[in-house]
Design an enzyme around this catalytic site. Sequence first.
Site, PDB file in Angstrom:
ATOM      1  N   HIS A 177       0.819  -1.214   0.000  1.00 33.93           N
ATOM      2  CA  HIS A 177       0.000   0.000   0.000  1.00 33.93           C
ATOM      3  C   HIS A 177       0.855   1.268   0.000  1.00 33.93           C
ATOM      4  CE1 HIS A 177      -3.528   2.449   1.106  1.00 33.93           C
ATOM      5  NE2 HIS A 177      -4.272   1.401   0.865  1.00 33.93           N
ATOM      6  N   GLU A 303      -2.187  -0.812  -5.969  1.00 34.75           N
ATOM      7  CA  GLU A 303      -2.162  -2.000  -5.120  1.00 34.75           C
ATOM      8  C   GLU A 303      -2.446  -3.249  -5.944  1.00 34.75           C
ATOM      9  OE1 GLU A 303      -5.084  -1.363  -1.949  1.00 34.75           O
ATOM     10  OE2 GLU A 303      -4.969   0.751  -2.436  1.00 34.75           O
TER      11      GLU A 303
HETATM   12  C1  BGC Z   1      -8.821   1.537  -0.236  1.00 38.86           C
HETATM   13  C2  BGC Z   1      -9.412   2.844   0.221  1.00 38.86           C
HETATM   14  C3  BGC Z   1      -9.052   3.040   1.650  1.00 38.86           C
HETATM   15  C4  BGC Z   1      -7.567   3.042   1.788  1.00 38.86           C
HETATM   16  C5  BGC Z   1      -7.140   3.151   3.216  1.00 38.86           C
HETATM   17  C6  BGC Z   1      -7.347   1.636  -0.082  1.00 38.86           C
HETATM   18  O1  BGC Z   1      -6.772   0.437  -0.447  1.00 38.86           O
HETATM   19  O2  BGC Z   1      -9.179   1.184  -1.534  1.00 38.86           O
HETATM   20  O3  BGC Z   1     -10.808   2.832   0.066  1.00 38.86           O
HETATM   21  O4  BGC Z   1      -9.594   4.205   2.171  1.00 38.86           O
HETATM   22  O5  BGC Z   1      -7.036   1.861   1.269  1.00 38.86           O
HETATM   23  O6  BGC Z   1      -5.964   3.853   3.329  1.00 38.86           O
END
Ligand code: BGC
Length: 339
Positions: A177, A303
Amino acid sequence: MGSMNSSLEVEQASELEIITLANNNGMTVEIINYGARVKSIKFPVHNKPTEMILGYDSATDYITDDFYLGATCGRVCNRIAGGNFEIAGREYQLPLNDGDNCLHGGIDNFSKRYWAVDKATQSNSSVTLSLISPNGDQGFPGTLNLSVTYQLSEDNKLSIEYLANTDSATPINLTNHAYFNLGEQDCQSLYLQMMSSAVLETDSANIPTGNIIPVEQTDYNFREPACVGKRQGNTQDKSLKEKQGYDHCFVLDNAPFAEPKAVLTSLKNQISLSVYTDQATIQLYTGFYLSGEFGSYQGLCLEAQNYTDADNNKHFPSNILQPNQKYQRKIIYQFESIT
Ligand code: BGC
């Protein structure tokens, strides 16, 4: 000093480790064992080491992070509708941490754990972190043994490899992420290209409806490079307007691993990031929920993962790992100067 809060921080911080990987071409990567996160990726811009991703200055700041900065998300990243699913006729209920749904593996997900650092194999270019997620962890069945290996090559590739096995059938979907801005102030002027012909339709809570929509003639068509900020700023698309940006799951075309699935470019810094992966989709999230010390759109996530909510959509590729199987997925972030 001396307050309960600061002594707690010190206690937790004593378990924190930072591992630095470096190559001979001026690229460095910092990994922390809290959440097996990528804390920093520095790549030379006109010979000056420049930060490519969002991060906190101090490793201890990650303990209170709400944005999954650089994190390994799991057991199941993204959303599971209602936090429930069924395996072989048995229903499982997970904690809900995103309205009525379960996000990134639940309240105490893998991004909030201290992973073990494998000292025996650690080097300047590689580190493996591992975690045991016990049976019943966050409501998931089976004891899951997992590891993530980060490796930095001389040709400026950060490769991420996930390995896992289980003693009982369980869903698993791991991703990274990191929020990229390639050294710019935010992600708005970056250009993105993605080898994706279809996107998952989602409702206002970001749960897939089950429909897979072709990207042709839509603002989800990144088959040719497009400016992210212009696209999301000028869009008439209902879902993009409602969310104020991209938070969508792009189904990747079936192409060999050696072909990049996404390319992000900073014209200003003359840098490109190519993403290689064997995962089936990329969730493009343009960081509009960022707040506090970060601003909306300050970085975007690419991601690489399986289809969102595969556990409740039988026509999506399954997330289920069986005891006789090995989970193995790879993501490579390659940085290049485009001068
Ligand atoms: C999601 C978002 C979420 C975020 C959190 C992402 O992977 O798709 O909706 O708010 O992660 O940081």
